[in-house]
Design a protein around this motif. Structure first.
Motif, PDB file in Angstrom:
ATOM      1  N   SER A  16       0.849  -1.186   0.000  1.00  0.00           N
ATOM      2  CA  SER A  16       0.000   0.000   0.000  1.00  0.00           C
ATOM      3  C   SER A  16       0.885   1.236   0.000  1.00  0.00           C
ATOM      4  CB  SER A  16      -0.905   0.004   1.244  1.00  0.00           C
ATOM      5  OG  SER A  16      -1.576   1.236   1.350  1.00  0.00           O
ATOM      6  N   LYS A  18       0.170   3.808   1.542  1.00  0.00           N
ATOM      7  CA  LYS A  18       0.058   4.395   2.862  1.00  0.00           C
ATOM      8  C   LYS A  18       1.128   3.810   3.787  1.00  0.00           C
ATOM      9  CE  LYS A  18      -4.899   5.229   2.509  1.00  0.00           C
ATOM     10  NZ  LYS A  18      -6.229   4.986   3.117  1.00  0.00           N
ATOM     11  N   GLY A  19       1.525   4.599   4.744  1.00  0.00           N
ATOM     12  CA  GLY A  19       2.504   4.131   5.714  1.00  0.00           C
ATOM     13  C   GLY A  19       3.933   4.537   5.407  1.00  0.00           C
ATOM     14  N   TRP A  20       4.176   5.093   4.206  1.00  0.00           N
ATOM     15  CA  TRP A  20       5.514   5.572   3.869  1.00  0.00           C
ATOM     16  C   TRP A  20       5.677   7.029   4.285  1.00  0.00           C
ATOM     17  CZ3 TRP A  20       9.772   3.123   2.550  1.00  0.00           C
ATOM     18  CH2 TRP A  20       9.696   1.864   1.947  1.00  0.00           C
ATOM     19  N   PRO A  45       5.241   0.447   5.202  1.00  0.00           N
ATOM     20  CA  PRO A  45       4.007  -0.290   5.511  1.00  0.00           C
ATOM     21  C   PRO A  45       4.217  -1.773   5.794  1.00  0.00           C
ATOM     22  CG  PRO A  45       4.190   0.023   3.156  1.00  0.00           C
ATOM     23  CD  PRO A  45       5.356   0.738   3.765  1.00  0.00           C
TER      24      PRO A  45
END
Length: 312
Positions: A16, A18-20, A45
């Protein structure tokens, strides 16, 4: 803050965007000749990642800037081995497996002033790459430099870095003075009947002025001035004069001649003394042995008596 760069595989299952994230300060200040740390941490992530990991630091611009440091760790148990920036001035302080890419730079020089960008690459089954887009600015100050809150850029009073007398290609003597400061200082030379022939060259944060064709002995002073103050340095110049020093050479040779003559006399006296002793000993050993007159008389009496007996 940073954004994901092209090349991230968003379609791969379980990955994903997201999370970086990357966290770096906007600016770090270091002092010339000393050590500075450039902080950089990131998030990703993935719960775990034990494949090959690459940490990279660039300068000037993100993604395409010049790589000044790079290291690779092939597994979670391996240290990140440097493959670029191996001049013993760059050292990875952080542990990339713990999301820390902080870099240490030793022996700072003026040309280290730049914008730096940190980057991490995951490879293997997962191909993720992430780099800080804005980066951080490394600002450098020299000894005695000031950086109050109301200055946008570092400022520094002038400082003489080097002053010397050198021989040029024309075999003439020239005095060189190099100074640094912010703003760049103005240099002037003063001395005994100083020549007006000077040349100026400047580099980043430094300026050099050369006083050409020194002709008179004495003290030459270089003065550096900017809006924050002044600094001075001096060099003494004395030209070797063969005519004026000839009497010194003559005196030296006379002294050496006297010492040599004294040495010859001492050796001669020693040789004569040894020769006389040898002759005396030889004369004493060569004297003939004198016979006792009594021994001669007894020998004659014995010979006479022996002849008388033969006659009888």
């Amino acid at each position: 803050m940073a954004t994901k760069i092209p090349g991230w595989n968003a379609a791969k299952p379980g990955i994903s965007s997201k999370g970086w994230s990357m966290h770096v300060p906007s600016e770090v200040t270091g002092e010339i000749g000393k050590t500075v740390t450039l902080p950089c941490t990131f998030t990703h992530p993935h719960n775990t990642f034990d494949k090959t990991l690459t940490a990279i630091w660039r300068v000037k611009e993100p993604y395409n800037g010049t790589v000044v440091f790079q290291c690779v760790a092939h597994s979670s148990s391996d240290l990140c081995k440097a493959t670029a920036g191996t001049k013993n001035r760059y050292k990875l302080l952080g542990n990339p497996r713990q999301n820390n890419l902080s870099l240490q730079i030793d022996s700072l020089a003026w040309n280290d002033s730049n914008r730096y960008f940190c980057r991490v690459e995951f490879s293997g089954d997962i191909h993720d790459k992430y780099e800080s887009r804005m980066g951080l600015r490394l600002c450098l100050i020299g000894k005695g430099m000031l950086k109050p809150f109301f200055f946008k850029f570092p400022v520094a009073p002038p400082r003489i870095v080097n002053i010397s007398v050198q021989t040029g290609q024309d075999h003439a003597f020239h005095a060189r003075c190099t100074a640094e400061g912010e703003p760049l200082p103005t240099l002037t030379w003063t001395g005994p009947q100083s020549s007006n022939l000077t040349s100026v060259s400047s580099a980043v944060h430094q300026v050099t002025r050369e006083l050409q064709h020194l002709a008179h002995d004495g003290k030459y002073t270089c003065t550096a001035v900017n809006s924050l103050g002044a600094a001075e340095g001096a060099v003494y110049f004395y030209k070797f004069k063969a005519g004026g020093s000839s009497w010194l050479l003559a005196l030296l040779f006379v002294a050496l001649g006297i010492k040599l003559l004294a040495l010859v006399v001492i050796l001669g006296v020693g040789a004569c003394w040894k020769g006389d002793s040898f002759m005396v000993s030889n004369s004493l050993s060569r004297q003939p042995t004198r016979e006792s007159p009594y021994e001669n008389l007894s020998r004659r009496i014995n010979s006479i008596s022996q002849s008388l007996q033969e006659r009888i």
